[in-house]
Scaffold this active site. Structure first.
Site, mmCIF file in Angstrom:
data_model
loop_
_atom_site.group_PDB
_atom_site.id
_atom_site.type_symbol
_atom_site.label_atom_id
_atom_site.label_comp_id
_atom_site.label_asym_id
_atom_site.label_seq_id
_atom_site.Cartn_x
_atom_site.Cartn_y
_atom_site.Cartn_z
ATOM 1 N N GLY B 46 90.580 50.471 -61.563
ATOM 2 C CA GLY B 46 90.727 50.986 -62.925
ATOM 3 C C GLY B 46 89.944 50.217 -63.967
ATOM 4 O O GLY B 46 89.844 50.645 -65.113
ATOM 5 N N CYS B 255 96.503 83.650 -57.507
ATOM 6 C CA CYS B 255 95.076 83.960 -57.371
ATOM 7 C C CYS B 255 94.899 85.423 -56.971
ATOM 8 O O CYS B 255 95.538 85.894 -56.034
ATOM 9 C CB CYS B 255 94.439 83.038 -56.330
ATOM 10 N N CYS B 258 93.088 85.240 -53.084
ATOM 11 C CA CYS B 258 93.806 84.768 -51.897
ATOM 12 C C CYS B 258 95.315 84.749 -52.091
ATOM 13 O O CYS B 258 96.054 84.511 -51.157
ATOM 14 C CB CYS B 258 93.310 83.377 -51.490
ATOM 15 N N CYS B 286 89.917 78.729 -51.543
ATOM 16 C CA CYS B 286 90.178 80.158 -51.609
ATOM 17 C C CYS B 286 89.562 80.867 -50.389
ATOM 18 O O CYS B 286 90.212 81.663 -49.722
ATOM 19 C CB CYS B 286 89.581 80.701 -52.917
#
Lengths: 147, 293, 359
Positions: B46, B255, B258, B286
Site C-alpha cells: 500500500g 445480465c 447470460c 459473460c
C-alpha cells in the site's frame, strides 16, 4: 600535441554537414579494410546548461548522436562520434579518424578535414556578417583626426 | 567480421535506418529499475514508491504506468490478458494488447484463468484469481488523499504519520449530509492495516475482491510516477464506520445476455426512448457462462 | 436479446487508415517533404525540439508531418522516440558567452560592448498579411556587413562587477535528471530549470504574464536575450579527449528583477534564467520570469499564495505531454465508473423521494 590535433579533426567530423562529408568521402573512392569494434549505434548526449549562465549545471535536453568504433589493424583504431542519426556519417568519421593516424593522413586532411573546416568557417562568417548588418548603432567612437 | 566498403555515391539515408525495440519495448535497465520499485512496493503493502516513469508511445493517463509494470514483469512464457472496463474488446484494451503482441511477441488470451498477467483498467475480473497470477492495475491518481490535499509534500507526511483524519472526516461529512458515503468508484481502502490506498477507479463492488487475494496485485501510475502493490493473501479493507458498514452495492438487475445476478453490469441504452438494458462488464465471464449453458 | 461482438479492433484499424489518408490530403497537391518543413517551418521545428527535449531537426520535422501539424502531438512523438535512445553521456556545461549570436539585445542598457544586434526578428514587422507570399519564391536577401569576430560578453556580468546583482555561483552539486529519476519536492533550482525548459510554452507564458499583472509581481526586465549556436563539448569515453560533438541553437534570457532587500540580503537586483533549444524567445523570457518567481524562498520574500510562486503547482502542471494525456484520457471508456455513479445517484434520489413522501 597529437591529442590537440585529433580533437580538432574529430570535432570537424562530428559537426560536419552530413551530405557534404559523405560526398567528400565518396569522391575519394577509397577501399579500406577494417574490423568493427562497435557497429554504428544511435543514442543521445544530455546537454547541460548553467543556471544563470555561470552557476550550477542543469539538464536542458538531449541531442542525437551516432557512434561507432573500428580498427584498421591491431594498432590503429578510429572512433566516429557524430551529431545526428546517420550511421554512414559515423562510419566515415571513424574511418577518417583511423586514416588520420596512418600515412594516408595528408590525403584525408587535404580532401576532407580542411574542407570541412573551411565549410564551417564560411557558415560562421555568413552568420556574423548578417548579424552585424542588424546592429543598432547609437554611438560611434570618433577618432581624433576625424574631428 | 571483416568488411570491405565500396562507396558508390551512397546517399545519406536517414529514413531507412531500422529501429528495433527491446523485448516488451523498455530497455533492460529501465525494467530493472521498475522491478526494484515493485519489490519495494510488495514489501510495504500500500505504500507508494516513487519511480522514474518513462515516456511511453501512448499518452499519459492511458495506462502508461500499467504498461511499464507489465513490460517489466513479462517473460517470453507469459500469457497476457488486457481488459478495460472489464472487457477485452474495448478500444484501449485492444490497443495495449496489440502493443505487447508487437513488441514482445507473446501469447495473449481473453480467458481469465489462462492468463499469467492481466493488465486492467477500472475492473477486477469476476472469476477468482489464482496464485502465480499477476493483476496489473492502471492508476490515474495514486494518492487517495489527493482530492483532499493535492500536495505530495503534505500527503507524504500524512502517510508517514498515519494521520488520516481528513479522510475519515470526509467520509463522515458525506454521511451526515446525504446519509451515504458518496464514493462509488476508487473507494479508499486500508492495506495490511497500515496505509490508506487508492484501489484505482474500480467500482466499489470490486473492492472485496482485493482482500486476501491469492494473486499478486501491482499498481502503476505512470504520469504521477508511483508504484504500489498488494502481496498475495493480504488484508485489504474498505474504509467505513461501525454503524455505517461498507456496502459494495450494484444495480439490482440481471445480465441480459447470460442472466448473471452477481456480476457488475454495464448499462446500455437500447432505443430512442431511453430504454435500458444491463449486460456484464466482464465480457470473458459473460462468454464463459454462455458457453457453459 | 443482445449478443456481444468484437467491435474495437476493426474500428481502430479503419480509423488509422482514414487518419493516414487525411494526413496526405489532396493527392493532386505535392506532398510535403521533411526538408521543406525543417527549412521553412523552422520555429515549429524548434518548439518541438525544445519541448520534446531532443535536438534533431529532421526528426522534429518528421514528427510535425506525421502529426498533421499538431505540435503537441509532434512533441509527444519526439518524447516517445527519445525514451528509446541509449544515453551515451552528458556534455560539459555549455558556455553561452561563446555563443555564435544571430541576435543579441538588452533592454536595460542602450549601448553595450558587443552592441545590440536585432537578428532575424518579427519584433518590428507590422503584422500585415503579406499577400505576395501567395505567389511563390518571393523573398529578400539578408544584408551583410563587415564584422569584428569578438566574444560577446553577458550584459549582466557588468552589473556583477559592481555587486549590484545577485551572482550565480556554482554550489558544486551535480544536477539530477528529472526524466531519469523520480521527482521529490521541493526541487533544486537545476531540476526546476530542466522541467521549465521542456515545459509548455503556453502554460509558462500565461504564468509569466500573471506575475506581470500583479500575481507575485517581480518587476522583470530583459537584461539580455541572445539566440545563436553553441558548441557542445563532450568527452569521448574511449579517448578521454573532449570534442565539439554537436552545434546546437539556443535562446537564452537573463531577466533582471527588482529586489527591495530582506532581513537576509541588502537591496540588489536578482535574476531569472531561461534557456531553451532553438529560436524561442517567448518561451525563454517566460521561463526566466517563472524561474524568478519560484525563487521567493531563497530571497526571503513573502509567499503570496499565487500559482507562479508555487513550485509543486508549476512543475506538476507545466509538462504538456502529461497534461494532454491526462486531460484527453477522459474520452476513454468510463462505463464502469459512470455506472457506479448512476447506481449511487439513483439510490440517493429514491431515498430523497421516500423522505419527501414521509414528511
Amino acid at each position: 600535441m597529437q591529442n590537440e590535433s585529433r580533437k580538432q579533426w574529430l570535432s570537424s567530423l562530428a559537426t560536419a554537414d552530413e551530405n557534404y562529408l559523405i560526398s567528400l568521402w565518396d569522391n575519394l573512392n577509397m577501399k579500406i579494410e577494417y574490423n568493427w569494434l562497435r557497429e554504428p549505434e544511435i543514442g543521445s548526449v544530455m546537454v547541460q546548461g548553467k543556471v544563470g549562465a555561470t552557476g550550477d549545471n542543469f539538464n536542458v535536453g538531449e541531442v542525437t548522436i551516432t557512434r561507432c568504433s573500428l580498427n584498421l589493424d591491431k594498432k590503429i583504431q578510429g572512433h566516429g562520434y557524430v551529431q545526428g542519426r546517420n550511421k554512414y556519417k559515423s562510419k566515415i568519421a571513424a574511418l577518417c579518424d583511423a586514416l588520420m593516424q596512418t600515412e594516408k593522413k595528408e590525403i584525408i586532411k587535404r580532401n576532407i578535414i580542411d574542407k570541412l573546416v573551411k565549410y564551417k568557417n564560411n557558415k560562421r562568417n555568413e552568420i556574423l556578417s548578417k548579424t552585424e548588418a542588424t546592429k543598432v548603432d547609437f554611438f560611434t567612437l570618433v577618432r581624433g583626426e576625424d574631428k | 567480421m571483416n568488411n570491405v566498403l565500396k562507396f558508390k555515391n551512397k546517399k545519406a539515408n536517414v529514413a531507412a535506418q531500422d529501429e528495433i525495440y527491446n523485448f516488451a519495448y523498455l530497455d533492460e535497465n529501465t525494467k530493472r529499475m521498475i522491478r526494484r520499485a515493485l519489490i519495494k512496493a510488495l514489501c510495504i503493502p500500500g505504500y507508494q514508491v516513487p519511480f522514474s516513469s518513462r515516456e511511453m508511445p501512448m499518452p499519459y493517463g492511458w495506462g502508461t504506468g500499467g504498461v511499464q509494470v507489465t513490460s517489466s514483469c513479462l517473460t517470453t512464457d507469459d500469457v497476457l490478458k488486457v481488459i478495460d472496463q472489464g472487457a477485452d474488446d474495448t478500444t484501449n484494451a485492444v490497443s495495449i494488447r496489440n502493443f505487447f503482441k508487437k513488441t514482445a511477441n507473446i501469447e495473449t488470451t481473453e480467458t481469465t484463468n489462462q492468463a499469467s498477467i492481466i493488465q486492467t483498467r477500472h475492473r477486477i475480473p469476476e472469476e477468482k484469481l489464482k496464485e502465480k497470477q499477476i493483476l496489473v492495475y492502471q492508476v490515474p491518481i495514486p494518492e487517495p488523499l489527493a482530492f483532499l490535499e493535492p500536495r505530495y509534500q503534505e500527503t507524504k507526511k500524512m502517510h508517514a504519520l498515519s494521520e488520516y483524519g481528513i479522510m475519515h472526516v470526509k467520509l463522515y461529512e458525506d454521511i451526515t449530509k446525504n446519509g451515504h458515503i458518496e464514493t462509488a468508484y476508487a473507494y479508499p481502502v486500508k492495506t495490511n492495516d497500515r496505509y490508506i490506498m487508492d484501489p484505482s477507479p474500480i467500482p466499489k463492488f470490486d473492492n472485496p475482491k482485493m482482500n486476501n487475494n491469492p494473486a499478486i496485485q501491482l499498481f502503476g501510475a505512470g504520469r504521477e510516477q508511483r508504484i504500489y502493490a498488494i502481496p498475495p493473501y493480504t488484508e485489504v479493507t474498505s474504509l467505513d464506520f461501525e454503524d455505517y458498514p461498507f456496502d459494495p452495492s450494484k444495480a439490482p438487475h440481471k445480465c441480459s445476455i447470460c442472466g448473471s445476478n452477481d456480476s457488475f453490469l454495464d448499462e446500455i441504452i437500447t432505443d430512442d426512448d431511453g430504454n435500458r438494458s444491463f449486460i456484464c462488464s466482464d465480457t470473458n465471464y459473460c462468454n464463459q457462462r454462455m458457453k457453459d449453458k | 436479446m443482445y449478443v456481444s461482438v468484437k467491435g474495437g479492433e476493426k474500428a481502430i484499424n479503419n480509423a488509422h487508415s482514414w487518419l493516414s489518408e487525411l494526413r496526405r490530403g489532396d493527392v493532386n497537391i505535392a506532398e510535403l517533404n521533411i526538408k521543406q518543413i525543417s527549412e521553412q517551418l523552422t520555429l515549429s521545428v524548434d518548439r518541438v525540439m525544445s519541448e520534446g527535449s531532443l535536438y534533431d531537426k529532421d526528426l522534429s520535422a518528421l514528427a510535425i508531418k506525421q502529426s498533421r501539424g499538431d505540435l503537441i502531438e509532434a512533441i509527444f512523438l519526439m518524447r516517445a522516440y527519445r525514451t528509446t535512445l541509449p544515453r551515451i553521456g552528458s556534455s560539459k556545461p555549455i558556455e553561452t558567452s561563446k555563443m555564435l549570436c544571430l541576435r543579441r539585445i538588452s533592454a536595460t542598457f542602450k549601448d553595450i560592448p558587443g552592441k545590440q544586434k536585432l537578428g532575424p526578428t518579427f519584433d518590428y514587422t507590422h503584422r500585415l498579411l503579406d499577400f505576395k507570399l501567395l505567389a511563390d519564391g518571393e523573398y529578400e536577401k539578408a544584408k551583410i556587413e563587415k564584422y569584428d569576430d569578438k566574444e560577446i560578453p553577458h550584459v549582466l556580468s557588468f552589473l556583477n562587477k559592481e555587486g549590484l546583482i545577485q551572482r550565480e555561483i556554482p554550489s558544486g552539486k551535480t544536477s539530477k535528471d528529472i526524466t531519469r529519476n523520480p521527482i521529490y519536492f521541493p526541487l533544486t533550482r537545476s531540476e526546476r530549470l530542466q522541467s521549465l525548459s521542456r515545459g509548455d510554452e503556453g502554460f509558462l507564458l500565461g504564468l509569466a504574464y500573471s506575475t506581470q499583472r500583479g500575481y507575485a509581481r517581480n518587476h522583470a526586465f530583459v537584461g539580455e536575450l541572445r539566440t545563436g549556436y553553441v558548441e557542445i563539448q563532450f568527452e569521448i569515453p574511449e579517448l578521454g579527449i573532449e570534442i565539439n560533438i554537436a552545434d546546437v541553437m539556443f535562446t537564452e534570457c537573463e531577466s533582471v528583477n527588482q529586489f527591495k532587500g530582506s532581513k537576509k540580503i541588502p537591496a540588489q537586483f536578482t535574476r531569472g534564467y531561461g534557456l531553451v533549444f532553438g529560436q524561442l524567445e517567448r518561451k525563454a523570457i517566460s521561463m526566466a520570469l517563472v524561474d524568478r518567481s519560484m525563487r521567493w524562498k531563497e530571497f526571503g520574500e513573502e509567499y503570496l499564495g499565487v500559482a507562479a510562486q508555487d513550485e509543486e503547482f508549476v512543475i506538476s502542471h507545466c509538462d504538456n505531454i502529461q497534461a494532454t494525456g491526462f486531460l484527453e484520457h477522459i474520452k476513454l471508456p468510463h462505463y464502469v465508473d459512470f455506472q457506479a455513479e448512476l447506481d449511487l445517484v439513483r439510490k440517493i434520489r429514491e431515498e430523497y423521494k421516500k423522505n419527501e413522501q414521509r414528511t
